[in-house]
Enzyme design. Sequence first.
Site, PDB file in Angstrom:
ATOM      1  CB  SER A  96      91.773  29.015 120.885  1.00 22.87           C
ATOM      2  OG  SER A  96      91.505  28.812 122.262  1.00 22.87           O
ATOM      3  N   GLY A  97      88.648  27.848 121.207  1.00 20.24           N
ATOM      4  CA  GLY A  97      87.986  26.633 121.672  1.00 20.24           C
ATOM      5  C   GLY A  97      88.607  26.093 122.949  1.00 20.24           C
ATOM      6  N   GLY A  98      89.780  26.610 123.315  1.00 18.45           N
ATOM      7  CA  GLY A  98      90.459  26.108 124.514  1.00 18.45           C
ATOM      8  C   GLY A  98      89.585  26.247 125.756  1.00 18.45           C
ATOM      9  CG  ASP A 149      93.927  29.048 125.372  1.00 26.06           C
ATOM     10  OD1 ASP A 149      93.116  28.552 124.576  1.00 26.06           O
ATOM     11  OD2 ASP A 149      93.596  29.854 126.256  1.00 26.06           O
ATOM     12  CD  GLN A 198      95.408  30.701 129.652  1.00 27.34           C
ATOM     13  OE1 GLN A 198      95.240  30.842 130.864  1.00 27.34           O
ATOM     14  NE2 GLN A 198      94.399  30.722 128.792  1.00 27.34           N
ATOM     15  N   GLY A 226      92.608  33.148 130.930  1.00 27.75           N
ATOM     16  CA  GLY A 226      92.717  32.530 132.250  1.00 27.75           C
ATOM     17  C   GLY A 226      92.389  33.449 133.406  1.00 27.75           C
ATOM     18  CG  ASP A 276      84.988  37.762 125.131  1.00 30.02           C
ATOM     19  OD1 ASP A 276      86.166  37.819 125.527  1.00 30.02           O
ATOM     20  OD2 ASP A 276      84.265  36.775 125.347  1.00 30.02           O
ATOM     21  CB  CYS A 317      69.559  51.280 123.899  1.00 29.62           C
ATOM     22  SG  CYS A 317      68.346  50.769 125.122  1.00 29.62           S
TER      23      CYS A 317
HETATM   24 ZN   LIG Z   1      69.035  51.453 127.155  1.00 32.97          ZN
END
Ligand SMILES: [Zn+2]
Length: 383
Positions: A96-98, A149, A198, A226, A276, A317
């Site tokens: 949201s940028g909040g 928010d 929140q 939060g 995230d 990986c």
């Molecule tokens: Zn790796």
Amino acid sequence: MSDTSLFRYAVEAHEGRARSGILTTPHGEVRTPAFMPVGTQGTVKGLVMEEVSDLGAEIVLANTYHLYLRPGHELVGRLGGLHAFMRWNGPILTDSGGYQVFSMARIREVRDDGVVFQSHIDGSSHTFTPEVVVDIQRTLGADVVMAFDECPPGGADHAHAREANRRTLAWLHRGKARFDELEARGGYPAQTLFPIVQGNVYEDLRREHARAIREAGDWQGVAIGGLSVGEAKEDLWRVLELLDPELPPDRPRYLMGVGYPDDFLEAVVRGCDLFDCVAPTRNARHGTAWTTEEGQANLKAARFRDDTRPMDPGCDCGTCARYDRAYLRHLVVAGEWLAIRLLSVHNLRFLVRLAEEARSRIAAGDFHAWSRDWLERYRSPEG
Ligand SMILES: [Zn+2]
């Protein structure tokens, strides 16, 4: 005309509070628990999107605040929207940028109608209202967009947190009204709006806010904001436990900003589905990598100088397949760009693979035993 029925969430298996499921979006499915790599400026730092896809990520996050300031959401919209602009055809979530406004920008004024702030880039003045934030994210075209928010700082007192909740709830109603208005007008891709719970570490505020949010709409998912802002870990786990019965059981829960491997597993135990964190790429820039047996390792340590093992012998990986610790350490010490790329690939794959394993363990019914063992090994480094 956009169609919210393009969004679905199906819980596939439970083990205690932990669950696995599938979130369906117009740009594809996301198997949960899922880690979402952060593409702050429309790029997961240092990687091309094919690499992000190859390491198993199914959804990425981008930042409303950053893309609004630079290059500007209207330009991105004219160029075909964020998916086309950043060459990622999978699901995207924009925040949201909040959080950025309250943590990076210089706040000039927090008002009931929005926030006046100065850009961290050039000091120019801007106003985010719940409507503006919806407009920006509608134009960027992310699949999942977040309601504006207010994020009080980690140590905020009860009165401050209560005032922020009052505003955040009022902003949710206004953001939703704007979202629905644009939906009715047409011309935007199919998107869905997530509210953000929140309330800092205060139990009464968290409960009240979660209940008010449930009354405010039939959301396809709910974010928990939060947290991971400097509070004690016990407070984080306590808030997740008290929120569990307050949130819709059949919708995904996105725990914002949490994504160190051990925190990730602890939050999956407590019923969170989407995550995230900038840690995988930020740690890579600091020469730090995650390993199953040794926890978080800094490659600058002298013990890696002639260590010919892969970064994590159990990792699949591209970095672990081709390079050893001695070479990675050399790149880190020499300040080579390749170090950042190779460690970013490894750290991102480490979390994505942890999410994949959590998912299959939940399905098999041995997630709790496995995660307990995993955490014990990770937290008791041998090296
Ligand atoms: Zn790796």
